[in-house]
Design an enzyme around this catalytic site. Structure first.
Site, short mmCIF file in Angstrom:
data_model
loop_
_atom_site.label_atom_id
_atom_site.label_comp_id
_atom_site.label_asym_id
_atom_site.label_seq_id
_atom_site.Cartn_x
_atom_site.Cartn_y
_atom_site.Cartn_z
N GLU A 301 0.82 -1.21 0.00
CA GLU A 301 0.00 0.00 0.00
C GLU A 301 0.86 1.27 0.00
O GLU A 301 1.72 1.46 0.86
CB GLU A 301 -0.93 0.00 1.21
CG GLU A 301 -1.72 1.27 1.41
CD GLU A 301 -2.69 1.55 0.29
OE1 GLU A 301 -2.73 2.72 -0.15
OE2 GLU A 301 -3.40 0.62 -0.15
N THR A 341 -5.72 2.41 -5.31
CA THR A 341 -5.64 1.00 -4.91
C THR A 341 -6.50 0.12 -5.78
O THR A 341 -6.05 -0.92 -6.30
CB THR A 341 -6.03 0.85 -3.43
OG1 THR A 341 -5.13 1.60 -2.62
CG2 THR A 341 -6.00 -0.61 -3.02
N HIS A 456 -1.56 3.45 5.10
CA HIS A 456 -2.70 4.24 4.63
C HIS A 456 -3.29 4.95 5.83
O HIS A 456 -3.27 4.41 6.94
CB HIS A 456 -3.74 3.32 3.98
CG HIS A 456 -4.79 4.01 3.16
ND1 HIS A 456 -5.69 4.88 3.72
CD2 HIS A 456 -5.08 3.96 1.84
CE1 HIS A 456 -6.49 5.33 2.77
NE2 HIS A 456 -6.14 4.79 1.62
N ASP A 522 1.26 0.02 -4.84
CA ASP A 522 0.07 0.23 -5.67
C ASP A 522 0.01 1.65 -6.21
O ASP A 522 -0.68 1.92 -7.19
CB ASP A 522 -1.21 -0.11 -4.90
CG ASP A 522 -1.50 0.84 -3.75
OD1 ASP A 522 -0.55 1.34 -3.15
OD2 ASP A 522 -2.68 1.07 -3.45
N HIS A 523 0.70 2.58 -5.59
CA HIS A 523 0.84 3.95 -6.04
C HIS A 523 1.71 4.65 -5.02
O HIS A 523 2.11 4.07 -4.02
CB HIS A 523 -0.52 4.66 -6.18
CG HIS A 523 -1.31 4.74 -4.90
ND1 HIS A 523 -1.10 5.72 -3.95
CD2 HIS A 523 -2.30 3.95 -4.40
CE1 HIS A 523 -1.93 5.55 -2.94
NE2 HIS A 523 -2.67 4.47 -3.18
#
Length: 680
Positions: A301, A341, A456, A522-523
């Site tokens: 994440e 995500t 996150h 994911d980013h």
């Protein structure tokens, strides 16, 4: 000029003025508190002032739009604002509610830009489908009570000003009757000024077909941060919502089909059928193993490349992951097609960039079942694990509809209690999935996809963390290394710690030596200008797509540094090639072990989502970016100190090649999402 004494006109002018001042003050607040100052610093004062001028015109348009119903109420012949208490009360209620809602949009916009670096648009409505989780995430991440109190207090203060303006203008004694001719002239003049304010421009007006000020005017400089400064969140939501979604542009797809077919090595190119189908033969360098290796995908994440010590981060927050990368294939220039995500889950499973305009593709029930290269792993037990609800963004529909006979483990399956809105901690997720994989390894090979969530907001650090010690460095020091604050820095460190513990579990459980681990961010989160990263990654928007990614299997492969550009969609086809599988596909993912047919390998990216996307094609050296319709194309040197400079004139052949690829691959991705549907 006796018409100026009209009480109703005075009130309308006062209302427009007050709203305009409010929106201008909020724009100033955005510039001071939320705008990307590092990106703005590279622009001239003239450009900044021109952008602010555009923004103020949007603010005036919104002020006029809000007061339009009031103008109607003021124009009623007998029950207008002066004569009717009921009309006055109803108008006051409307203005109070309008102020409340508009200020709420501004509050959400400030938070949205602070976190994602993008102004609020119609894409925010995708979170309404997961209102419970979205609300809990906000509650656990932000001081919601204080923000709400501030919002309500500002609303109350502004509404009191409006009511005071009403008393001062509407309740004042009437001096003398206004004669018909001046009254008509006054109405015409005020109406003309109002229409000019709505139009938003005085230059280049065609009387037969006047073109109003548009959102795209704010992006005249090509700098996304400057463009963001020129937008109004309320009008931008309307602009992005009113565009009807289209699946894909068939004519544009046909125009670029030959380029895309060559890029994908399509078996039998046919512009009539637009076939993307090809069969990938077993790779000559497939792994020489007697027993089928397991495959474990780990989605990390929000782990962008700039968070990694291997990419120069001075705080060295990822020693465990960096050690794994040194023993495997490290992708120095791997990009996710678009940030988010759900969009990463989509791309990694389907092999297609999520090019949906209005919401993530996982939320579209008509395309949620896709053919996936994962299903070429015949004889493999397939497992998907997430600590929270897989219903977020309807990802469960994609997983269950696209991966044959998959076992989905999510919230409700785990023994450990939830730690926050995202479910159980990553450490407990790894612990429980390790037990499942240990048991499965005794029966046969497996494919497992593990989706982490700890890095996150709200950046929870659970009490049970297996020896992890949080850092207490000041926020300022963390921010200098690209983190939002110390909490985010510790969340990255905790993710790294937990991955290291999982690898230890895999070794102890006996399946580590025969497993291919594929780990990828994911980013990335928003970063500021960092001395250890090329300025292009922040100034051109690539910081969101450039992620830490590797293939780790030290007992099966030799260490390798991959400098060529690569995409998230390439990972599964590459693993399939390593396993010596033959598979058919009509998607965009390619085995990275084969040379790129286009020469210098290029991959597609979407730099801005929504109804008006900015797309691009990126190589190891260059980025070509443009609006999705092909307009405003430019080319940028990723190693340059001034990467915003357009270098297309210096590299005309490369610019032409990448421009065709960017446009063709983007339209092909939109097509593939519907062409690759199971049962089509």
């Amino acid at each position: 000029m006796s018409w100026l004494h009209s009480r109703r006109i005075r009130f309308l002018c006062a209302g427009v003025t007050l709203f305009f001042i409010l929106f201008a003050a909020l724009r100033l607040g955005f510039l001071i508190a939320s705008a990307d100052h590092a990106a703005l610093a590279g622009e001239s004062t003239g450009v900044i002032l021109q952008t602010i001028s555009i923004g103020l015109r949007f603010d005036l348009r919104l002020a006029l739009l809000i007061m339009l119903p009031v103008a109607f109420a003021a124009s009623l012949p007998r029950v207008n604002l002066v004569r009717s208490r009921f009309t006055r009360a109803l108008t006051g209620l409307y203005l109070a509610l309008a102020t409340l809602l508009v200020l709420l949009v501004y509050v959400l916009d400030f938070g949205h830009y602070s976190y994602l670096g993008q102004r609020l648009s119609a894409t925010v409505f995708r979170f309404a489908g997961n209102a419970d989780i979205s609300t809990r995430m906000l509650w656990e991440s932000y001081p919601v009570v204080w923000i709400s109190l501030g919002w309500l207090a500002l609303t109350a203060a502004f509404v009191s000003l409006l009511f005071r303006a009403a008393r001062v203008t509407l309740d004042r004694p009437r001096r003398q009757p206004i004669r018909p001719l001046p009254a008509i002239a006054g109405i015409v003049l005020v109406s003309a000024l109002g229409l000019l304010g709505m139009l938003g421009r005085v230059d280049n007006i065609n009387p037969e077909n006047p073109v109003p000020l548009r959102w795209s005017d704010a992006f005249f400089s090509g700098n996304a941060a400057v463009g963001a400064l020129g937008l109004n969140p309320v009008t931008f939501i309307y602009d992005t919502h009113r565009i009807p979604p289209e699946k894909y542009d068939l004519a544009e797809l046909r125009r670029h089909y030959d380029t895309v077919a060559h890029y994908l090595s399509v078996d039998s190119p046919d512009p009539a059928t637009l076939s993307m189908q090809r069969t990938v033969k077993p790779h000559v360098h497939r792994l020489p193993v007697a027993q089928a290796p397991n495959v474990v995908f780990i989605m990390l994440e929000s782990l962008g490349a700039s968070r990694s010590g291997l990419f120069g981060n001075p705080l060295d927050p990822t020693p465990e992951l960096d050690a794994l990368a040194r023993e495997g294939w490290l992708f120095r220039n791997l990009h996710v097609p678009v940030t988010g995500t759900a969009k990463t889950v989509w791309a990694s499973i389907t092999g297609i960039p999520d090019a949906a305009r209005s919401e993530s593709a996982t939320r579209n029930p008509f395309i949620s079942s896709q053919h996936s290269v994962i299903n070429a792993l015949r004889g493999y037990e397939k497992i998907y694990a997430v600590g929270g609800s897989a219903g977020w963004a309807n990802m469960n529909a994609l997983v269950l509809g696209s991966i044959d006979k998959v076992r989905l483990y999510e919230e409700g399956h785990w023994r450990a209690p939830n730690d926050d809105v995202w479910g159980i901690s990553d450490l407990n997720l790894f612990r429980e999935i390790d037990a499942i994989l240990r048991e499965q390894a005794r029966k046969g090979p497996f494919f497992a996809y593990i989706q982490t969530a700890g890095n996150h907001r709200p950046f929870t650090i659970p009490e049970d963390n297996d020896g992890f010690i949080a850092s207490s460095i000041p926020d300022a020091e963390a921010q200098q290394a690209g983190f939002q604050n110390t909490a985010q820095f510790n969340a990255v460190r905790l993710l790294d710690h937990n991955v290291g513990r999982f690898i230890e579990m895999a070794r102890a459980s006996g399946y580590y030596d025969n497993t291919i681990f594929v780990l990828f961010g994911d980013h990335n989160g928003r970063i500021s200008t960092l001395p250890f990263m090329p300025p292009a990654f922040e100034l051109l928007g690539l910081e969101s797509t450039h992620v830490h990614a590797m293939i780790h299997a030290p007992k099966l492969i030799q260490p390798r540094l991959v400098d060529e550009a690569a995409s998230l969609v390439d990972l599964m086809p590459t693993v399939a090639g390593m396993l010596g599988l033959e598979f058919g596909t009509a998607t965009m993912g390619r085995d990275l072990q084969y040379p790129a047919p286009e020469g210098e390998r290029a991959v597609p990216v979407i730099l801005r989502e929504g109804a008006f996307p900015v797309i691009g094609a990126v190589t190891r050296k260059h980025l070509v970016r443009m609006n999705a319709d092909g307009s405003k194309a430019s080319m940028h040197d990723l190693a340059a100190e001034a990467p915003l400079k357009d270098v297309s004139a210096s590299h005309p052949e490369e610019f032409a090649r990448l421009s065709k690829l960017a446009r063709g691959l983007h339209e092909s991705a939109r097509f593939m999402m519907y062409d690759n549907v199971v049962g089509k």
